[in-house]
Design an enzyme around this catalytic site. Sequence first.
Site, PDB file in Angstrom:
ATOM      1  N   TYR A  38      -7.761  -6.171   7.025  1.00 28.63           N
ATOM      2  CA  TYR A  38      -7.282  -6.604   7.296  1.00 28.63           C
ATOM      3  C   TYR A  38      -6.757  -6.569   8.781  1.00 28.63           C
ATOM      4  CZ  TYR A  38      -4.291 -10.390   9.377  1.00 28.63           C
ATOM      5  OH  TYR A  38      -3.955 -11.742  10.359  1.00 28.63           O
ATOM      6  N   GLU A 114      11.539   3.272  16.092  1.00 29.54           N
ATOM      7  CA  GLU A 114      12.716   2.531  14.031  1.00 29.54           C
ATOM      8  C   GLU A 114      11.398   2.558  13.454  1.00 29.54           C
ATOM      9  OE1 GLU A 114      13.690  -1.266  14.551  1.00 29.54           O
ATOM     10  OE2 GLU A 114      14.749  -1.058  16.730  1.00 29.54           O
ATOM     11  N   LYS A 116       9.006   1.065  10.565  1.00 29.45           N
ATOM     12  CA  LYS A 116       8.644   0.501   9.983  1.00 29.45           C
ATOM     13  C   LYS A 116       8.384  -0.617   9.075  1.00 29.45           C
ATOM     14  CE  LYS A 116       4.536  -2.963  11.289  1.00 29.45           C
ATOM     15  NZ  LYS A 116       4.703  -3.645  10.022  1.00 29.45           N
ATOM     16  N   ASP A 118       8.152  -1.793   5.355  1.00 26.25           N
ATOM     17  CA  ASP A 118       7.179  -3.084   4.363  1.00 26.25           C
ATOM     18  C   ASP A 118       7.378  -3.984   3.562  1.00 26.25           C
ATOM     19  OD1 ASP A 118       4.465  -3.654   4.006  1.00 26.25           O
ATOM     20  OD2 ASP A 118       4.019  -1.438   3.226  1.00 26.25           O
ATOM     21  N   TYR A 228      16.917  -5.992  12.313  1.00 28.98           N
ATOM     22  CA  TYR A 228      16.151  -4.829  13.095  1.00 28.98           C
ATOM     23  C   TYR A 228      16.385  -5.304  14.914  1.00 28.98           C
ATOM     24  CZ  TYR A 228      11.926  -7.340  11.223  1.00 28.98           C
ATOM     25  OH  TYR A 228      10.922  -7.606  11.083  1.00 28.98           O
ATOM     26  N   LYS A 317       1.132   2.452  13.560  1.00 28.64           N
ATOM     27  CA  LYS A 317       0.967   2.218  11.915  1.00 28.64           C
ATOM     28  C   LYS A 317       0.473   3.908  11.360  1.00 28.64           C
ATOM     29  CE  LYS A 317      -0.425  -1.824  10.212  1.00 28.64           C
ATOM     30  NZ  LYS A 317      -0.170  -3.490   9.714  1.00 28.64           N
ATOM     31  N   CYS A 411     -18.707   7.946 -29.046  1.00 26.06           N
ATOM     32  CA  CYS A 411     -18.606   9.280 -27.804  1.00 26.06           C
ATOM     33  C   CYS A 411     -20.395   8.789 -26.656  1.00 26.06           C
ATOM     34  CB  CYS A 411     -18.682  10.581 -28.794  1.00 26.06           C
ATOM     35  SG  CYS A 411     -19.169  12.176 -27.680  1.00 26.06           S
ATOM     36  N   CYS A 414     -22.252  12.668 -27.811  1.00 24.08           N
ATOM     37  CA  CYS A 414     -22.477  12.585 -29.442  1.00 24.08           C
ATOM     38  C   CYS A 414     -22.955  11.219 -29.880  1.00 24.08           C
ATOM     39  CB  CYS A 414     -21.749  14.204 -30.227  1.00 24.08           C
ATOM     40  SG  CYS A 414     -20.298  13.907 -30.571  1.00 24.08           S
ATOM     41  N   CYS A 429     -12.841  11.976 -29.879  1.00 21.02           N
ATOM     42  CA  CYS A 429     -13.620  12.386 -30.205  1.00 21.02           C
ATOM     43  C   CYS A 429     -13.667  12.734 -31.229  1.00 21.02           C
ATOM     44  CB  CYS A 429     -15.179  13.311 -28.824  1.00 21.02           C
ATOM     45  SG  CYS A 429     -16.609  14.214 -30.015  1.00 21.02           S
ATOM     46  N   CYS A 434     -19.123  18.175 -30.817  1.00 23.92           N
ATOM     47  CA  CYS A 434     -19.796  17.656 -29.813  1.00 23.92           C
ATOM     48  C   CYS A 434     -20.196  18.176 -28.096  1.00 23.92           C
ATOM     49  CB  CYS A 434     -19.067  16.341 -29.072  1.00 23.92           C
ATOM     50  SG  CYS A 434     -19.328  16.047 -27.784  1.00 23.92           S
TER      51      CYS A 434
HETATM   52  S1  IVH Z   1      10.677  -5.378  15.460  1.00 20.17           S
HETATM   53  C1  IVH Z   1       9.374  -8.594  18.423  1.00 20.17           C
HETATM   54  N1  IVH Z   1      11.271  -3.582  13.973  1.00 20.17           N
HETATM   55  O1  IVH Z   1       6.140  -5.266  11.458  1.00 20.17           O
HETATM   56  C2  IVH Z   1       9.449  -7.828  17.541  1.00 20.17           C
HETATM   57  N2  IVH Z   1       9.424  -5.241  12.733  1.00 20.17           N
HETATM   58  O2  IVH Z   1       3.985  -6.698  12.389  1.00 20.17           O
HETATM   59  C3  IVH Z   1       9.534  -7.985  16.012  1.00 20.17           C
HETATM   60  N3  IVH Z   1       8.430  -4.989  10.146  1.00 20.17           N
HETATM   61  O3  IVH Z   1       6.998  -8.834  11.629  1.00 20.17           O
HETATM   62  C4  IVH Z   1       9.378  -7.302  15.494  1.00 20.17           C
HETATM   63  N4  IVH Z   1      10.030  -3.051  10.590  1.00 20.17           N
HETATM   64  O4  IVH Z   1       8.325  -7.940   9.868  1.00 20.17           O
HETATM   65  C5  IVH Z   1      10.331  -4.743  14.202  1.00 20.17           C
HETATM   66  N5  IVH Z   1      11.691  -1.675  12.789  1.00 20.17           N
HETATM   67  C6  IVH Z   1      11.586  -3.152  13.079  1.00 20.17           C
HETATM   68  C7  IVH Z   1      10.496  -3.214  11.755  1.00 20.17           C
HETATM   69  C8  IVH Z   1       9.849  -4.881  11.730  1.00 20.17           C
HETATM   70  C9  IVH Z   1       8.912  -3.999  10.014  1.00 20.17           C
HETATM   71  C10 IVH Z   1       7.645  -5.609  10.950  1.00 20.17           C
HETATM   72  C11 IVH Z   1       8.631  -6.780  10.743  1.00 20.17           C
HETATM   73  C12 IVH Z   1       7.131  -7.611  12.130  1.00 20.17           C
HETATM   74  C13 IVH Z   1       6.045  -6.796  11.540  1.00 20.17           C
HETATM   75  C14 IVH Z   1       5.095  -6.841  12.217  1.00 20.17           C
END
Ligand code: IVH
Length: 680
Positions: A38, A114, A116, A118, A228, A317, A411, A414, A429, A434
């Site tokens: 994506y 921080e 990120k 998922d 966050y 990322k 198989c 054989c 088998c 074989c």
């Molecule tokens: S800050 C304006 N902090 O990542 C900034 N986002 O790709 C607002 N996410 O929409 C986001 N961990 O859903 C922030 N420690 C973190 C995060 C975080 C995950 C997600 C969030 C955001 C998306 C952006």
Amino acid sequence: MSSLDNPAQRADELREQIRHHNQRYHELDEPEISDADYDALVRELALIEETHPELQTPDSPTQLVGSAPSAQFTPVEHRSRMMSLDNATSFDELVAWGKRMERFIGDEVSFICELKIDGVAMSLLYEDGLFVRAATRGDGRVGEDVTENVRTIAAVPKKMKPVKKVVPSLVEVRGEVYMPLAAFEALNEQQAKNEQRLFANPRNAGAGSLRQKDPKITASRELSFWTYQIGEIVGGPKFTAHHETLDFLGAAGFPINPEIRLFDNLDDVHAFCRHWQEHRHDLPYEIDGVVIKVDDLAQRDELGFTSKAPRWAIAYKFPPEERTTLLKDIMVSIGRTGKATPFAMLEPVFVGGSTVGLSTLHNEDQVRLKDVRPGDTVIVRKAGDVIPEVVGPVVSLRPEGLPEWRFPTECPVCHAPLVRPEGESDTYCTNIDCPAQRQGRIDHFASRGAMDIEGLGERTVRLFIEQGWLNDPGDIYTLDFEKVATLEGFGEISIDNLRAAIEASKQRPLSSLLVGLNIRHLGGTGSRVLAKALGNLDRIMGASVEELTAVEGLGPIIAQSVHEFFADEGHRDLVERLRAAGLNFEGPAAPDLPQNLAGISVVVTGTLDGWSREAAEEAIKGRGGKAPSSVSKKTTAVVVGEGPGAAKLTKAQELGIPVLDEAGFAHLLDTGEMPAAGQD
Ligand code: IVH
């Protein structure tokens, strides 16, 4: 179509595709492509719009956040927009962003790093300290009301704690709802039991669980929350830096991720990202990157926003661990025990640091559960040092009428019937002759974990089988070397070496011979136990199940299997031929291996010539060492064969851990010492 031929047309195409995928991800919780695929589409579109600004439209997905809210939920207008983040996909891009920040500010900049998470972005509204509303991000302006569902999440405070005796009259708190890995695994186990479709990953499972019409379903799924950000605050303290906001939120009872760090230089930011890229799988929840934010709120104001993201933050990322690709076919391979293992033939795809073209599907039930069919687009995952796996199909992309895959009844080598014993998950088998089984048995007999016949590797065995010279391991000892000499590639020296290696194998310990005989369930440890307890092959052959079960360290399943093996006339005949060839049948043939690897840890990666992975690991463990599957600071050496895991190699290099080839490994096993420089 390439963007160079007709950028306007390509941009339209990309916009349509991205809108479609936005809807699949944000509204339906059923993405059709991986995040990495994506992101590649969005990047391509952004590049076209950058080079052809006239092609940019206000409604382009590059200018928007997320997707329109679903009609299933009541719309909620956000008090202030929920923005997205710009991405950096390499350390270079990350550092370039950091330097831009420093240049623009013209002063020192502190960065908050921080994880990120998922999961699903969430806005929580508190009035006079009470939780009153939860909304998804939606398109950033209007989200979906999921208040009752979020109310079931224990980590979301229903009442804020006063901080310094004050409770703000209004606070909008933002964060990420996620499903912990353990909950995801338990949920999928439950789904499998109920013969329900499995969730591809914790994010989809979390999003699907959250966006339920019935909050009871959400309540039955274990979701959690990390905070966050503050969207808006009225009647509360004033903050000058992001870390103060987080301190306040923590004191008010919101869960703040303990890994958040504040740094005053980009080197430390870089190191933090590298650390979590390596250790992401040590966490009990999934992360897909690191979010780096300028800490000082006045500096943030100076930096401002683009149309969809703040300039003062960026998401680094991690390289993708999931990709989508075509499942070209499902084939079945036959192992030395006759086990028929289905495997996926994939359109090769680069994922998790290496190119994956084949992936095991384990057994019939696994294929049925995943319901993957040749012709499907499938999600392939290679996480860390874990072997690559086909997670499941993208059902929405399945061509119409694609038939279910059925386990073959014959198989493939054989053509004898394949049979699945009752109560077992594996299929076999049934033909002991074989060719695939035969090759597997001879390869195994000659391998280093068994009789260790150097020069008799897979290729030579195949060649000799093709010539009709090898049917079973017994034939190794009656090979006609004059005939071997007529084959291309077999000179005098290699023949002398092979003859000597075969001769030497006759003196191997009884336990090695037991391993080589390929008795089901009996591995290296069991063989040593058995050889030591009963002392010679004749006693073992003549032992009743009871006598075998009485051997300490040998379970009833192995005992039964050993007994059955020697009750078979063909096997007894093989043993007699080996006796006639002069192989050692006598104990005390199981000298305890020297414990020369005690306290050290050796990781094996890639395919070694003379060792199966299990045999190599067993050889390490048998000598008192550890043989974990991943490289860490505690690893003493990494043994590298053909096609090693890229992640392991890189990590070994980064940590300065010695890398050994097969010869170096042999030296280590024999002496307990690392080979001298030049040998590794
Ligand atoms: S800050 C304006 N902090 O990542 C900034 N986002 O790709 C607002 N996410 O929409 C986001 N961990 O859903 C922030 N420690 C973190 C995060 C975080 C995950 C997600 C969030 C955001 C998306 C952006």
